[in-house]
Write an enzyme that holds these catalytic residues in place. Sequence first.
Site, PDB file in Angstrom:
ATOM      1  N   GLU A 105      -5.645  -3.548  -0.061  1.00 22.06           N
ATOM      2  CA  GLU A 105      -6.201  -4.790   0.982  1.00 22.06           C
ATOM      3  C   GLU A 105      -7.512  -5.674   0.723  1.00 22.06           C
ATOM      4  OE1 GLU A 105      -5.268  -1.880   1.573  1.00 22.06           O
ATOM      5  OE2 GLU A 105      -4.209  -1.689   3.610  1.00 22.06           O
ATOM      6  N   LYS A 134     -13.172  18.244  11.618  1.00 19.56           N
ATOM      7  CA  LYS A 134     -13.973  18.384  12.839  1.00 19.56           C
ATOM      8  C   LYS A 134     -14.169  19.695  13.304  1.00 19.56           C
ATOM      9  CE  LYS A 134     -14.896  15.686  17.134  1.00 19.56           C
ATOM     10  NZ  LYS A 134     -14.498  14.672  17.864  1.00 19.56           N
ATOM     11  N   TRP A 194     -18.569  16.647  12.567  1.00 23.25           N
ATOM     12  CA  TRP A 194     -17.883  16.180  11.469  1.00 23.25           C
ATOM     13  C   TRP A 194     -18.255  16.655  10.117  1.00 23.25           C
ATOM     14  CZ3 TRP A 194     -13.242  14.203  12.690  1.00 23.25           C
ATOM     15  CH2 TRP A 194     -13.284  13.548  13.779  1.00 23.25           C
ATOM     16  N   THR A 222       0.766  -1.164  -0.097  1.00 23.92           N
ATOM     17  CA  THR A 222       0.012   0.040   0.146  1.00 23.92           C
ATOM     18  C   THR A 222       0.929   1.159  -0.008  1.00 23.92           C
ATOM     19  OG1 THR A 222      -0.014  -0.037   2.360  1.00 23.92           O
ATOM     20  CG2 THR A 222      -1.739  -1.129   1.190  1.00 23.92           C
TER      21      THR A 222
HETATM   22  P1  ADP Z   1      -3.845   4.493  -0.706  1.00 24.08           P
HETATM   23  O1  ADP Z   1      -3.912   4.528   0.752  1.00 24.08           O
HETATM   24  O2  ADP Z   1      -2.641   4.498  -1.245  1.00 24.08           O
HETATM   25  O3  ADP Z   1      -4.975   5.231  -1.437  1.00 24.08           O
HETATM   26  P2  ADP Z   1      -5.329   2.201  -1.688  1.00 24.08           P
HETATM   27  O4  ADP Z   1      -5.093   2.532  -3.162  1.00 24.08           O
HETATM   28  O5  ADP Z   1      -5.586   0.851  -1.240  1.00 24.08           O
HETATM   29  O6  ADP Z   1      -4.309   2.920  -0.954  1.00 24.08           O
HETATM   30  O7  ADP Z   1      -6.554   3.140  -1.345  1.00 24.08           O
HETATM   31  C1  ADP Z   1      -7.745   2.637  -0.709  1.00 24.08           C
HETATM   32  C2  ADP Z   1      -8.505   3.861  -0.338  1.00 24.08           C
HETATM   33  O8  ADP Z   1      -8.872   4.556  -1.408  1.00 24.08           O
HETATM   34  C3  ADP Z   1     -10.008   3.483   0.507  1.00 24.08           C
HETATM   35  O9  ADP Z   1      -9.841   2.882   1.614  1.00 24.08           O
HETATM   36  C4  ADP Z   1     -10.789   4.740   0.127  1.00 24.08           C
HETATM   37  O10 ADP Z   1     -10.527   5.461   1.209  1.00 24.08           O
HETATM   38  C5  ADP Z   1     -10.124   5.288  -1.174  1.00 24.08           C
HETATM   39  N1  ADP Z   1     -11.399   4.871  -2.256  1.00 24.08           N
HETATM   40  C6  ADP Z   1     -11.156   3.716  -3.039  1.00 24.08           C
HETATM   41  N2  ADP Z   1     -12.011   3.974  -4.013  1.00 24.08           N
HETATM   42  C7  ADP Z   1     -12.847   4.886  -3.343  1.00 24.08           C
HETATM   43  C8  ADP Z   1     -14.134   5.208  -4.142  1.00 24.08           C
HETATM   44  N3  ADP Z   1     -14.999   4.756  -5.030  1.00 24.08           N
HETATM   45  N4  ADP Z   1     -14.707   6.466  -3.354  1.00 24.08           N
HETATM   46  C9  ADP Z   1     -14.073   7.227  -2.401  1.00 24.08           C
HETATM   47  N5  ADP Z   1     -12.852   6.553  -1.788  1.00 24.08           N
HETATM   48  C10 ADP Z   1     -12.491   5.391  -2.416  1.00 24.08           C
END
Ligand code: ADP
Length: 525
Positions: free
Chosen positions: A319, A418, A423, A176
Amino acid sequence: MDGLMMDRPLLVKQIAERAEGVFADREIVARTQAGVERSTYGQVVERARRLAGALTDLGIRPGDRVASFAWNSLRHLELYLAVPSMGAILHTLNIRLFEDDLRYVAEHAGDRVVFLDASLAESMPRFAEVEREIVMPDGGRERQGALDYEELVSGGDPGFEFPDFAEGTAAAMCYTSGTTGRPKGVLYSHRSIVLHTLGAAVPDSMGIREADSVMPVVPMFHAMAWGIPYVAAMAGARQVLPGPDVSPRGLADLIEAEGVTWSAGVPTIWNGVLELEPPPDLSSLRELKAGGAAVPESLIRGFDERFGVPVVQGWGMTETSPLAATSRVPAGLDPAADEGYALRACQGRIQPLIEFRVDPDAGGELQVRGPWIARAYYEDASGDDKFTEDGWLRTGDVAEVERGSYIRLVDRTKDLVKSGGEWISSVELENAIMAHPDVVEAAVIAVPDERWGERPCACVVRRPGSDLGPDALRGHLSGRVAKWWIPERFEFVDEVPKTSVGKFDKKVLRARFAGAQAGLASQAG
Ligand code: ADP
């Protein structure tokens, strides 16, 4: 009583063997900086066999880590099929990571060999522990001391048989991007990849078909390109791999030239395509997938109105393999009605075989579990708090549920603002701002505030030539969001900084604006 069905392992090689046996003539197209290459599943899988044989001759054994440092390319696809199928583990290195993180990741994973695109020969560091580098020709430079991919392939055995082994065996790994602390390794198994592929292939998820020409824009070094190379290979879809040029115009040209019907990428990419002048010809597209970050309703509407192309949102994480939810409207609801748009702007319904819950004790955090969800990070206990004691992954996303089954992400826990103890969702505020026709992009961050604790600060990219100012934006927001959500502070920026995979990089914005005072000068406009 046990059922009386065969217990055959689920293995990535079955995807390769199907592509080879059933769809041998189906074309794979790859654009490199040197031009366009054309191959077929038959050739790709034969070359994957040769490669597996050659790697075995080089001393690579089951369980060894084999890294890639590459664009979305033909040879990267061969690695996707060859490395797991021989029982080794494909570790896709993120070519945009900082060198320090790259070194950490390659060492932590224990990579023995690295395959790199020649066009990246100058950007990849030398990793101390890596025994061999293998260069994949794409019109780029030579790399001293490296082996040549094509020589390796031509010397390999085309009859190499991919072995059988247990389906729980590790197949691939991705780190990640490490928004907090060091990057953490997610280790996919053969079983998780095959089940994820099947789950993503259902019609109301990706729904990729043989007749499609599929272009994954999401990088193959990021969350397995959302699994698209495997879904497409299983379905027999033609693949169009864009290589290094992922500019909006470059992608639009490729869509038109190759008749792409289905493509997937982060919203930033599609926003760039939407803004192109003159508008490109996207008439071959039947659908676009967007995810990895919140997909603004304005983007979905924009594609409908300008191109007649539906944008379907997906949600997931490295993940979660990564696809965990897809947003399509329920049967009977008009996708072009206001309610349809509102649901399409949600993250959607959970994928089959995955369960979710929203934990009120964890501030509304979304938690998931299922056969393609990580249960731990690779040799890193510092991430153990991401997993609950009763076996769920804590996503770090805050969610609400609509219509009983639609997940709507309010925000990432760390991006919420916040204010006065309440929020504010940065995502919702961004979407409301981006609904203004003169706004190209907007990112909202929390800035410290003496009275309220935090207040939202909106960083806005205006359409060129527009003189949109804070007052007009406040007027636009009133009625769209609660009054106390409306930012006092707007910063007009040329561009929202992006992370290595094209998402808004709020860390950079925070560093730039969250310490500064009211920024009055830049509000004038
Ligand atoms: P990084 O932390 O580098 O972004 P990831 O690519 O694994 O790592 O990202 C996962 C995160 O991306 C999710 O936990 C979420 O916050 C965000 N995410 C993924 N798809 C969406 C979506 N369709 N809408 C909003 N947030 C998203």
